[in-house]
Design an enzyme around this catalytic site. Structure first.
Site, mmCIF file in Angstrom:
data_model
loop_
_atom_site.group_PDB
_atom_site.id
_atom_site.type_symbol
_atom_site.label_atom_id
_atom_site.label_comp_id
_atom_site.label_asym_id
_atom_site.label_seq_id
_atom_site.Cartn_x
_atom_site.Cartn_y
_atom_site.Cartn_z
ATOM 1 N N GLY A 32 1.019 -0.981 -0.084
ATOM 2 C CA GLY A 32 0.055 0.095 0.042
ATOM 3 C C GLY A 32 1.073 1.360 0.017
ATOM 4 C CB CYS A 33 0.100 4.474 1.844
ATOM 5 S SG CYS A 33 1.343 6.207 1.914
ATOM 6 C CG PHE A 34 5.538 5.191 -1.459
ATOM 7 C CD1 PHE A 34 4.930 6.267 -1.035
ATOM 8 C CD2 PHE A 34 5.888 5.192 -3.040
ATOM 9 C CE1 PHE A 34 5.063 7.479 -1.835
ATOM 10 C CE2 PHE A 34 5.704 6.107 -3.617
ATOM 11 C CZ PHE A 34 5.227 7.308 -3.262
ATOM 12 C CE1 TYR A 178 -3.369 7.823 3.433
ATOM 13 C CE2 TYR A 178 -1.307 6.842 4.596
ATOM 14 C CZ TYR A 178 -2.205 6.916 3.604
ATOM 15 O OH TYR A 178 -2.286 5.753 2.560
#
Length: 197
Positions: A32-34, A178
Site C-alpha cells: 500500500g502507501c509507500f 493519514y
C-alpha cells in the site's frame, strides 16, 4: 614509471573500497502507501534505509501523478537496504507479512486501486524461494484468507520524488493523521493480533 603504476593501482583499489557498500543487500516490498511501508521497515534493526518508489509497470521513470492514475501498471513499493549480518531476508519477510492485508489485491486499507496492490519482488532466486515459502506458510497457517499477495521477479525500481522520501519524518503530524484515518493499524491488529507491528 613502476612506482607510478603501483601508486595508481593502490589509489584505484582505495577508491573502489571507499565507494563499495559494506555488506548491503536489498529487498523490494509493496504494502500500500509507500510512506507507511517505509516507516515500518526503517524501524527494523539492520535496515539502513527504506526508499519509496514504483515497480511493476511498463512506463520508464514514472511520476507520482502517472502512477496514482492507476494506468501505468506500477505499484507503490519500497526498496529496503539492509545489513544481512544483522537482519536476514527471511526476517524482513516476517515484518512484511505483519504489515500488509494479504486478503486483497486491489489496494490496501483506504487506498484502492492496482497502484496500491501488495507484492514481494525478489531480486534473485534465493529471495524468490524464501518469498514463496513465506507465502505458503501464511496460507498453511490459515489465519487470514485468501492470500492474494503477488510474488514476481523484480523489474526496474524507480525512486519516487524527493518529497515522498522519509515523509513520516518530514511531515510527521500529517503522516500520523493519514495512517490513523486510513485505518491501517486497526486493520493490521484485526488480521494479526499481537503479531501486528
Amino acid at each position: 614509471m613502476t612506482g607510478f603504476k603501483t601508486g595508481l593501482r593502490a589509489a584505484m583499489l582505495l577508491a573502489v573500497m571507499v565507494v563499495s557498500p559494506l555488506q548491503a543487500e536489498q529487498a523490494i516490498f509493496a504494502s500500500g502507501c509507500f510512506w507507511c511501508t517505509e516507516s515500518d521497515f526503517e524501524k527494523v534493526e539492520g535496515v539502513r534505509e527504506a526508499v519509496s518508489g514504483y515497480i511493476g509497470g511498463d512506463m520508464p521513470n514514472p511520476s507520482y501523478e502517472a502512477v496514482s492514475s492507476g494506468r501505468t501498471g506500477h505499484t507503490e513499493a519500497v526498496r529496503v537496504d539492509y545489513d544481512p549480518a544483522i537482519v536476514s531476508y527471511e526476517a524482513l519477510l516476517e515484518v512484511y507479512w505483519r504489515n500488509v492485508d494479504p486478503t486483497t489485491d486491489q489496494g490496501q486499507f483506504c487506498d484502492k486501486g492496482s497502484q496500491y496492490r501488495p507484492g514481494i519482488y525478489p531480486l534473485n532466486e534465493a529471495q524468490m524461494q524464501a518469498a514463496l515459502a513465506s507465502r505458503q506458510a501464511i496460507i498453511d497457517a490459515g489465519r487470514v484468507k485468501p492470500v492474494l499477495v503477488e510474488i514476481e521477479p523484480a523489474g526496474p525500481f524507480y525512486e519516487a520524488e524527493a518529497y515522498h522520501q522519509n515523509y513520516y519524518k518530514t511531515h510527521a503530524l500529517r503522516y500520523r493523521y493519514y495512517r490513523f484515518a486510513c485505518g491501517r493499524d486497526a486493520r493490521l491488529e484485526a488480521l494479526w493480533g499481537d503479531a501486528a507491528s
